[in-house]
Each structure stands twice: as C-alpha cells, then as structure tokens.
Scaffold this active site. Structure first.
Site, PDB file in Angstrom:
ATOM      1  N   GLY A  44      22.113  42.383  51.528  1.00 35.50           N
ATOM      2  CA  GLY A  44      22.142  43.017  49.950  1.00 35.50           C
ATOM      3  C   GLY A  44      20.810  43.128  49.254  1.00 35.50           C
ATOM      4  O   GLY A  44      19.665  43.439  49.942  1.00 35.50           O
ATOM      5  N   ASP A  70      21.402  25.627  51.662  1.00 38.31           N
ATOM      6  CA  ASP A  70      22.093  25.671  50.376  1.00 38.31           C
ATOM      7  C   ASP A  70      21.142  25.704  49.075  1.00 38.31           C
ATOM      8  O   ASP A  70      20.674  24.516  48.998  1.00 38.31           O
ATOM      9  CB  ASP A  70      23.279  24.772  50.268  1.00 38.31           C
ATOM     10  CG  ASP A  70      24.073  25.110  48.998  1.00 38.31           C
ATOM     11  OD1 ASP A  70      23.764  25.630  47.989  1.00 38.31           O
ATOM     12  OD2 ASP A  70      25.114  24.395  48.886  1.00 38.31           O
ATOM     13  N   ALA A 112      24.547  35.253  45.690  1.00 33.56           N
ATOM     14  CA  ALA A 112      25.885  35.705  45.546  1.00 33.56           C
ATOM     15  C   ALA A 112      26.674  34.809  46.152  1.00 33.56           C
ATOM     16  O   ALA A 112      26.851  34.680  47.355  1.00 33.56           O
ATOM     17  CB  ALA A 112      26.308  37.345  45.875  1.00 33.56           C
ATOM     18  N   TYR A 124      24.896  43.266  36.787  1.00 31.89           N
ATOM     19  CA  TYR A 124      25.744  44.449  36.820  1.00 31.89           C
ATOM     20  C   TYR A 124      26.482  44.394  35.394  1.00 31.89           C
ATOM     21  O   TYR A 124      26.843  43.360  34.853  1.00 31.89           O
ATOM     22  CB  TYR A 124      26.629  44.515  37.865  1.00 31.89           C
ATOM     23  CG  TYR A 124      27.588  45.703  37.808  1.00 31.89           C
ATOM     24  CD1 TYR A 124      26.939  46.741  38.259  1.00 31.89           C
ATOM     25  CD2 TYR A 124      28.923  45.793  37.713  1.00 31.89           C
ATOM     26  CE1 TYR A 124      27.619  48.048  38.201  1.00 31.89           C
ATOM     27  CE2 TYR A 124      29.531  46.891  37.764  1.00 31.89           C
ATOM     28  CZ  TYR A 124      28.957  47.905  37.964  1.00 31.89           C
ATOM     29  OH  TYR A 124      29.694  49.116  37.981  1.00 31.89           O
ATOM     30  N   TYR A 143      35.226  43.711  34.943  1.00 29.90           N
ATOM     31  CA  TYR A 143      33.995  43.155  35.182  1.00 29.90           C
ATOM     32  C   TYR A 143      33.296  42.602  33.848  1.00 29.90           C
ATOM     33  O   TYR A 143      33.329  41.344  33.878  1.00 29.90           O
ATOM     34  CB  TYR A 143      32.921  44.155  36.153  1.00 29.90           C
ATOM     35  CG  TYR A 143      31.888  43.411  36.622  1.00 29.90           C
ATOM     36  CD1 TYR A 143      31.926  43.230  37.792  1.00 29.90           C
ATOM     37  CD2 TYR A 143      30.983  42.992  35.574  1.00 29.90           C
ATOM     38  CE1 TYR A 143      30.764  42.387  38.432  1.00 29.90           C
ATOM     39  CE2 TYR A 143      29.914  42.298  36.380  1.00 29.90           C
ATOM     40  CZ  TYR A 143      29.750  41.816  37.522  1.00 29.90           C
ATOM     41  OH  TYR A 143      28.919  41.263  38.063  1.00 29.90           O
ATOM     42  N   VAL A 185      27.739  49.042  47.900  1.00 25.50           N
ATOM     43  CA  VAL A 185      28.506  48.320  48.907  1.00 25.50           C
ATOM     44  C   VAL A 185      27.696  46.860  49.276  1.00 25.50           C
ATOM     45  O   VAL A 185      26.504  47.143  49.760  1.00 25.50           O
ATOM     46  CB  VAL A 185      28.679  49.164  50.209  1.00 25.50           C
ATOM     47  CG1 VAL A 185      29.457  48.472  51.247  1.00 25.50           C
ATOM     48  CG2 VAL A 185      29.343  50.367  49.791  1.00 25.50           C
TER      49      VAL A 185
HETATM   50  P1  NAI Z   1      25.040  39.578  49.293  1.00 23.66           P
HETATM   51  O1  NAI Z   1      26.296  39.114  49.568  1.00 23.66           O
HETATM   52  O2  NAI Z   1      24.620  40.681  50.068  1.00 23.66           O
HETATM   53  O3  NAI Z   1      23.852  38.535  49.211  1.00 23.66           O
HETATM   54  C1  NAI Z   1      23.913  37.143  48.812  1.00 23.66           C
HETATM   55  C2  NAI Z   1      22.663  36.344  49.473  1.00 23.66           C
HETATM   56  O4  NAI Z   1      22.992  35.044  49.034  1.00 23.66           O
HETATM   57  C3  NAI Z   1      22.741  36.369  50.749  1.00 23.66           C
HETATM   58  O5  NAI Z   1      21.582  36.237  51.334  1.00 23.66           O
HETATM   59  C4  NAI Z   1      23.413  34.896  51.014  1.00 23.66           C
HETATM   60  O6  NAI Z   1      22.990  34.216  52.140  1.00 23.66           O
HETATM   61  C5  NAI Z   1      22.839  34.092  50.008  1.00 23.66           C
HETATM   62  N1  NAI Z   1      23.493  32.832  49.543  1.00 23.66           N
HETATM   63  C6  NAI Z   1      24.764  32.659  49.140  1.00 23.66           C
HETATM   64  N2  NAI Z   1      25.219  31.470  48.789  1.00 23.66           N
HETATM   65  C7  NAI Z   1      23.862  30.922  49.005  1.00 23.66           C
HETATM   66  C8  NAI Z   1      23.505  29.457  48.988  1.00 23.66           C
HETATM   67  N3  NAI Z   1      24.403  28.430  48.229  1.00 23.66           N
HETATM   68  N4  NAI Z   1      22.197  29.031  49.070  1.00 23.66           N
HETATM   69  C9  NAI Z   1      21.371  30.144  49.496  1.00 23.66           C
HETATM   70  N5  NAI Z   1      21.741  31.413  49.776  1.00 23.66           N
HETATM   71  C10 NAI Z   1      22.906  31.675  49.359  1.00 23.66           C
HETATM   72  O7  NAI Z   1      25.266  40.069  47.740  1.00 23.66           O
HETATM   73  P2  NAI Z   1      24.419  40.815  46.764  1.00 23.66           P
HETATM   74  O8  NAI Z   1      25.416  42.023  46.465  1.00 23.66           O
HETATM   75  O9  NAI Z   1      22.992  41.263  47.040  1.00 23.66           O
HETATM   76  O10 NAI Z   1      24.337  40.110  45.442  1.00 23.66           O
HETATM   77  C11 NAI Z   1      22.981  39.599  44.780  1.00 23.66           C
HETATM   78  C12 NAI Z   1      23.195  39.847  43.563  1.00 23.66           C
HETATM   79  O11 NAI Z   1      23.077  41.213  42.866  1.00 23.66           O
HETATM   80  C13 NAI Z   1      24.145  38.979  42.655  1.00 23.66           C
HETATM   81  O12 NAI Z   1      23.899  38.226  41.531  1.00 23.66           O
HETATM   82  C14 NAI Z   1      24.923  40.176  42.468  1.00 23.66           C
HETATM   83  O13 NAI Z   1      26.004  39.976  41.222  1.00 23.66           O
HETATM   84  C15 NAI Z   1      24.024  41.252  41.924  1.00 23.66           C
HETATM   85  N6  NAI Z   1      24.413  42.579  41.945  1.00 23.66           N
HETATM   86  C16 NAI Z   1      25.111  43.125  43.041  1.00 23.66           C
HETATM   87  C17 NAI Z   1      25.738  44.351  42.840  1.00 23.66           C
HETATM   88  C18 NAI Z   1      26.392  45.050  43.963  1.00 23.66           C
HETATM   89  O14 NAI Z   1      27.230  46.089  43.613  1.00 23.66           O
HETATM   90  N7  NAI Z   1      26.436  44.463  45.145  1.00 23.66           N
HETATM   91  C19 NAI Z   1      25.523  45.160  41.392  1.00 23.66           C
HETATM   92  C20 NAI Z   1      24.648  44.521  40.676  1.00 23.66           C
HETATM   93  C21 NAI Z   1      24.312  43.125  40.666  1.00 23.66           C
HETATM   94 NA    NA Z   2      20.939  39.421  48.133  1.00 20.14          NA
END
Ligand code: NAI
Ligand code: NA
Length: 380
Positions: A52, A111, A140, A224, A234, A273
């Site tokens: 992400g 973690d 996330a 977001y 949301y 996504v």
């Molecule tokens: P993702 O699922 O692609 O990435 C999450 C990352 O967090 C991964 O690298 C995972 O390994 C890591 N992770 C999860 N639990 C962990 C832990 N306990 N220790 C270490 N690493 C851990 O998610 P995404 O979408 O990139 O989300 C990142 C941020 O972006 C979140 O705060 C989300 O709310 C925000 N965001 C996402 C949007 C979307 O449409 N996907 C839009 C706006 C904000």
């Molecule tokens: Na990320």
C-alpha cells in the site's frame, strides 16, 4: 515453482504469487526512476513498509530520492504449505532491488506495536544512522497487542445508526447486501487504540527521548475522510474516530517537535485498492464507481501516483503540499471534486445486482487486487 491459484475470500486474497510480487515491485521502481530524481531526506524509517502507501512511499523515497530506508512490516513468511503474504514477498523484493542499486535498505518483519520492536529498531538507528530524518507511519491493522498483553481489536462499525447498503463479494463476483451495526463503547475505544495515533506518538517520543531525531525531523501518517456519500460509514464511524485521534496526535507531535524545527502531519489520501481498504463495508462498491469516473476524467491514481505527488512534486520537489484549515496535507482533491462526486452518485442511484460490472470499474478493481498479490489480471 508452480504458480499458485489465487484464493479469494470475500474481498481478501489469502495467498500470493512470489514472482508476480517481485515483478510488480520492479515495475513500481522503474516508474519512479523514469520520473526522475529529487532530494529526499537521507534516513527514513517506514512503519508499514510492505504494501500500500508505505511500500509506495519507500520506493519513491529510495529510488527517486536516494534515501536510506528502514522498513518494518508484519507479514506471513512462506512455509511448506502456504505461499506467505504478498507483503512478505514485496519487502524481500524491495531489499533485493535496493541492494542491487547500491541503496541502503534495512527491513524487519516484526510487530511495530510492541515495545521490543521499537527498542530493537532504535538500537539499530543509534548504531548505524545516529539519527533519523523522516518517519512514515503507514500501519493498517485489525489488532494491536497492548503492553500488558491485552489484544485489542478494531471493528468497522457505525457510531450512530445501523446502516445497510451494497457490498461486494469478489470471490462470488456478486453484489451483496451488507449491514453495519452500531459500535459498543468499548469497540469504539478499541478501534481508536488500534488505528488511532497512540502508537505513532510512542515511536516519535521514544526516538526523541533517545536523542535520535535529526534537526528538521518530519513525520507523517495517512488518513481518509472522503465525500459526503461515505461519511455515515467512514468519517462518522469507528474508523473516522480513529482518524480524528490520528489528527490530534499530529497536532500534539507538531508542538513536541517545535524545538527541533520539526513537523508532524496527517496526509489525506484518496480511496484506492489495498488489502486494508477492501475489507471496509460498502467501500468496494464506492471504489469501483469512483475508479470508473476518475478514469473517464483522466484522474485515476493508485498508491504510487499519490506518493509521487506527495514526495517528488510537493514535499521535496518544486511544489508545496496543499494544506487545509486543520493543517492536514491533502492528496484527495480529485476524488472530492464536485463533478467526480456527482457522477459517482448518478451511477450509484442506478446500481443493481445485474449492472454493477458496467457502472463500476469492477474488472479493473478485481485485477488490481490480484495484481497486488502477484497474480496476473483475470477478467471480471
Ligand atoms: P496495507 O494493508 O496495504 O498496508 C499496511 C501495512 O501495515 C503493511 O505493510 C503491513 O505489514 C503493516 N502492518 C500491519 N500491522 C502491523 C504491525 N503490527 N506491525 C508492523 N507492521 C504492520 O494498507 P494501506 O491501505 O496502505 O494503509 C496504510 C494507511 O493508509 C492506513 O492508515 C490507512 O487508513 C491509510 N489510508 C488508506 C487508504 C486506502 O484507500 N487504502 C486511503 C487513505 C488512507
Ligand atoms: Na502501507
């Protein structure tokens, strides 16, 4: 090695194709290189670096800006039976390509909520870098184990009224009806504990107390808010409450970092996504309509384009971040454009279980998710 078949449950892909993950990371790196270089901070710590926004930020800063990066992610390693998670392979691929390019890259699977992870990373930074210039907080997660061992779960629920609407099942390839319940007080608090700003603050303050923050240190976290259509489920739900806490944390950290001429910001991103976003009820349906409209208008973006705008164009490039009245940086202005939202609403009002593939960019959304797990696109 045999290419596995994707295992899809609901809107989650449970396995990964390692070679495809590596190819996708290579593709993202090539796109960053093609865009040209910029002057990034030298030493960047990324929490949530394997997929992400976090992965896209890391690729942008390393391959576009020449940064040395330390990435922390929590992923499943492959074993005799399972392929391991996409993020595991992404992070391995990143390390491989960074090393070939002569970029310093240090990665951990651990973690990030645990104090021992923080201590180990701080020790490494003290020894190897001395200081850190930028921290990107991109976790996330649905769970957080607290310092006393209690497992806290995030729930995606409403804070006001129960809700019902269209959801999507990518395994069955069908629209489904989804319900969202009202969160109990404890569920609301727990969601803020997991997805709010407390762990972010713990990391920054621990680095500060250890004297590891470089002058001018910056930190940012992704958030977001979305358009009115998404507010009931949301912004005005448990996740929105967690994001408000993240915002308050940014304000507190900004104050704490003043003596260093530092800065802490929330970055408002567009809906797109990722593994994390598609598990949000109703979001996949909104997203496939949004994708169709934004592609029509030539405005489509995924994580790499958002991170290119943030880092290469704005923060460390010729432009400047677009800042709103609350001091948040905004990358969501195209999603929120009135003409975009009118077109999404028009499509939504006509949506049925039979026409969703035409009204939304269903096939592209599904293949984007499969791609993120290393699988080639499969026609929807
Ligand atoms: P993702 O699922 O692609 O990435 C999450 C990352 O967090 C991964 O690298 C995972 O390994 C890591 N992770 C999860 N639990 C962990 C832990 N306990 N220790 C270490 N690493 C851990 O998610 P995404 O979408 O990139 O989300 C990142 C941020 O972006 C979140 O705060 C989300 O709310 C925000 N965001 C996402 C949007 C979307 O449409 N996907 C839009 C706006 C904000
Ligand atoms: Na990320």
């Amino acid at each position: 090695m045999l290419v596995p078949e994707p295992e899809i449950v609901g809107c989650v892909v449970r396995n990964a194709n390692p070679a495809g993950c590596q190819a996708r990371v290579a593709q993202q790196i090539a796109a960053v290189r093609q865009r040209g270089t910029f002057a990034a901070p030298r030493r960047v710590l990324i929490l949530g670096s394997s997929s992400g926004f976090g992965l896209a930020a890391r690729i942008q800063l390393a391959f576009g800006g020449g940064a040395a990066t330390f990435g922390v992610a929590y992923e499943r390693a492959p074993d005799a039976e399972l392929t391991g998670s996409a993020g595991w392979h992404n992070q391995q691929a990143f390390d491989h390509f960074a090393e070939s390019a002569g970029l310093q890259a240090q990665s951990r699977f651990a973690d990030a909520f645990l104090p021992q992870t923080r201590q180990a990373v701080l020790a490494w930074i003290r020894e190897q870098w001395g200081q850190v210039d930028l921290l990107v907080y991109s976790l996330a997660s649905g769970v957080r184990v607290l310092d006393d061992g209690r497992r806290c779960r995030a729930v995606i629920k409403s804070l006001h009224n129960p809700l019902e609407g269209w959801g999507l099942d990518l395994a069955a390839e069908q629209l489904i009806r989804q319900q969202v319940m009202v969160a109990a007080e404890q569920e609301h608090r727990d969601t803020v504990t997991v997805m709010g700003g407390e762990p972010w603050q713990q990391w920054v303050l621990a680095l500060q107390q250890a004297g590891l923050l470089a002058p001018g240190f910056h930190t940012l976290a992704f958030s977001y808010e979305g358009p009115a259509l998404t507010h009931p489920w949301y912004r005005d739900g448990t996740l929105g409450a967690a994001k408000r806490h993240l915002q308050q944390t940014a304000d507190a950290l900004r104050m704490a970092l003043r003596p260093l001429q530092g800065d802490a910001r929330v970055v408002m991103c567009k809906a797109l996504v990722t593994r994390a976003s598609l598990v949000i009820p109703f979001l996949p349906v909104y997203l496939m309509l949004l994708m169709a409209v934004m592609k029509d208008k030539g405005l489509h973006e995924e994580c790499p384009q958002q991170m290119a705008r943030l880092f290469a164009d704005q923060l460390y490039g010729p432009g400047a971040p677009r800042c709103d009245a609350l001091g948040r940086w905004r990358l969501d202005e195209f999603e929120l454009r009135p003409d975009v939202q009118h077109a999404v609403l028009a499509r939504l009002s006509e949506l049925t279980a039979d026409n969703f593939r035409q009204l939304g960019d269903y096939a592209a959304m599904r293949s984007e998710l499969l791609h993120q797990h290393g699988f080639m696109p499969i026609a929807g």
